[in-house]
Design an enzyme around this catalytic site. Structure first.
Site, PDB file in Angstrom:
ATOM      1  N   HIS A 185      41.422  35.353  48.077  1.00 21.91           N
ATOM      2  CA  HIS A 185      40.686  34.240  46.889  1.00 21.91           C
ATOM      3  C   HIS A 185      40.270  33.453  47.998  1.00 21.91           C
ATOM      4  O   HIS A 185      40.084  32.599  47.535  1.00 21.91           O
ATOM      5  CB  HIS A 185      42.100  33.661  46.342  1.00 21.91           C
ATOM      6  N   HIS A 224      40.348  32.435  37.273  1.00 15.93           N
ATOM      7  CA  HIS A 224      41.865  33.137  37.592  1.00 15.93           C
ATOM      8  C   HIS A 224      41.916  32.598  36.579  1.00 15.93           C
ATOM      9  O   HIS A 224      43.653  31.610  36.883  1.00 15.93           O
ATOM     10  CB  HIS A 224      41.885  32.490  38.466  1.00 15.93           C
ATOM     11  N   GLU A 228      41.369  39.511  35.640  1.00 12.55           N
ATOM     12  CA  GLU A 228      40.263  38.363  36.403  1.00 12.55           C
ATOM     13  C   GLU A 228      39.296  39.749  36.733  1.00 12.55           C
ATOM     14  O   GLU A 228      39.283  41.509  37.218  1.00 12.55           O
ATOM     15  CB  GLU A 228      40.636  38.366  37.929  1.00 12.55           C
TER      16      GLU A 228
HETATM   17  C1  GLA Z   1      45.692  37.390  41.951  1.00  7.99           C
HETATM   18  C2  GLA Z   1      46.468  38.758  43.246  1.00  7.99           C
HETATM   19  C3  GLA Z   1      47.844  39.164  43.168  1.00  7.99           C
HETATM   20  C4  GLA Z   1      47.954  37.238  43.066  1.00  7.99           C
HETATM   21  C5  GLA Z   1      47.671  36.232  42.347  1.00  7.99           C
HETATM   22  C6  GLA Z   1      47.641  35.150  42.755  1.00  7.99           C
HETATM   23  O1  GLA Z   1      46.040  38.503  40.725  1.00  7.99           O
HETATM   24  O2  GLA Z   1      46.002  39.919  42.852  1.00  7.99           O
HETATM   25  O3  GLA Z   1      48.209  39.196  43.972  1.00  7.99           O
HETATM   26  O4  GLA Z   1      47.626  36.537  44.723  1.00  7.99           O
HETATM   27  O5  GLA Z   1      46.041  36.330  42.476  1.00  7.99           O
HETATM   28  O6  GLA Z   1      49.052  34.327  42.968  1.00  7.99           O
END
Ligand code: GLA
Length: 391
Positions: free
Chosen positions: A148, A223, A354
């Site tokens: 991220h 997100h 997402e």
């Molecule tokens: C995304 C990732 C997860 C986790 C979340 C945040 O969805 O795929 O593995 O890292 O973000 O906690």
């Protein structure tokens, strides 16, 4: 008054025909809040202070409303969607996203509640990638991998207000951010913007634009964690979900794609027909945290997913021009975070869808490309449509 009823009716019909809803015997209805605000409900876009960052930067909170009573709050910190209030089938409003009431919560470590994630949503394997033979090293903030956007991603910076107001049939806030060459290890000065538009026909549209002065990679998403029954009211296992994908990207133990896109057929990954999230989650180790390969292939706005919550009647459809969607069931929520209205977020208290390019695309030549060239405009859009089913 009469005209208003007609408008609602026409919009309801439009929603039905648009959504291609196949729920048997269900009547589809446009949301309408029965709150104090009924008489004064109108399209609006307002700004107030949300506080200051520890280094003294002013942070704002923007509120967008529409005449159905839907209200979205966005902050300039991380361009985060702070709350999204949507009426249920009885007109009762509930905030359907997880997060915090105050800026403080977002300043600390949290699992990207409502945030705009960049420069790269999800993981890049071994926190590195090559472009034209040059290796770019990124922060390894998820074991050996990059997650991220790194340590200080787009979710942790203050965005600049570009536009706020009611334009045509939408209440709009546009925010921008300039990410400098080398920020978090990525090449190129990147000028990007995100625009949230709450429309009169109950869509929350999120559109992204960006330009670079050096060849780079980019993959932006939002997100948000949703619970269509209302944030903090329980887990999301009873929600019915359809994902418009018949394949997903298989991952290794570090959640990095192996390169194989596997059919969902006959497996707990199959959401081509609506199924409750909880019906087979026990068969998926750790819960769902997978990138689905959308049938559309990306490029044009198409239905990616649809979620229905039976107790409230709320329905959310997601349309996107992105080729993938990460379905994540809040597996890492463990009761350690206290969110809005003092609610404690336990495992599976929210789900994320997402919309994105596939994880680790910079290292996977066979995946759709995430390379952005100088002179090219990055322009993508995801639309969240709300309505509800009457029992
Ligand atoms: C995304 C990732 C997860 C986790 C979340 C945040 O969805 O795929 O593995 O890292 O973000 O906690």
């Amino acid at each position: 008054m009469k005209a208003r009823v007609w408008i609602k009716l026409v919009l309801a019909i439009a929603v039905i025909s648009m959504s291609g809803c196949e729920k048997k015997g269900a009547t589809v209805k446009k949301p309408e809040a029965k709150t104090e605000a009924k008489e004064i409900r109108q399209m609006s876009a307002n700004k107030e202070s949300f506080g200051k960052t520890p280094d003294g930067k002013q942070v704002d909170l923007y509120t967008l409303t529409n005449t159905s009573g839907i209200r979205a709050r966005i902050t300039s910190f991380g361009a985060i969607l702070v709350s999204l209030e949507v009426p249920d089938r009885d007109g009762n409003l509930a905030d359907i996203t997880l997060g915090f009431d105050k800026l403080d919560g977002y300043l600390g470590v949290h699992p990207y509640f409502g945030a705009i994630v960049g420069r790269y949503a999800n993981r890049i394997g071994k926190a590195a990638f090559k472009l034209d033979g040059v290796e770019y090293k990124l922060a390894a903030n998820n074991d050996v991998n990059h997650l991220h956007g790194g340590i200080k991603g787009f979710d942790k910076v203050v965005w600049r207000l570009e536009d706020l107001g009611v334009k045509g049939a939408g209440a709009v806030v546009k925010l921008s951010y300039i990410s400098e060459d080398g920020e978090e290890g990525y090449p190129g000065n990147l000028a990007c913007s995100v625009t949230y538009t709450l429309t009169e026909d109950d869509k929350l549209e999120i559109s992204y634009e960006a330009e670079t002065d050096k060849k780079t990679v980019l993959n932006l998403t939002n997100h948000s964690y949703f619970n269509l029954a209302g944030q903090g009211t329980g887990n999301i296992l009873g929600h019915e979900l359809m994902i418009n994908a018949d394949k997903y990207t298989v991952v290794d133990e570090g959640l990095i794609p192996t390169g194989e896109n596997r059919s969902v057929k006959g497996t707990p990954m199959d959401f081509t027909k609506p199924m409750t999230i909880g019906s087979r989650i026990g068969q998926v180790e750790g819960g769902y945290d997978h990138n689905y390969v959308l049938k559309s292939g990306g490029g044009t706005l198409a239905l990616a997913a649809k979620v229905y919550e039976p107790t409230s009647g709320r329905v959310m459809e997601i349309h996107t021009d992105q080729p993938g969607v990460q379905f994540y069931t809040g597996n890492f929520l463990d009761g350690s975070v206290t969110g809005k209205a003092g609610k404690v977020y336990q495992k599976n208290y929210g789900f994320c869808l997402e919309t994105q390019h596939f994880p680790d695309s910079p290292n996977k030549p066979d995946f759709p490309s995430v390379v952005l060239f100088p002179g090219q405009l990055y322009s993508t859009e995801t639309v969240f449509q709300f309505y509800f089913f009457i029992k």
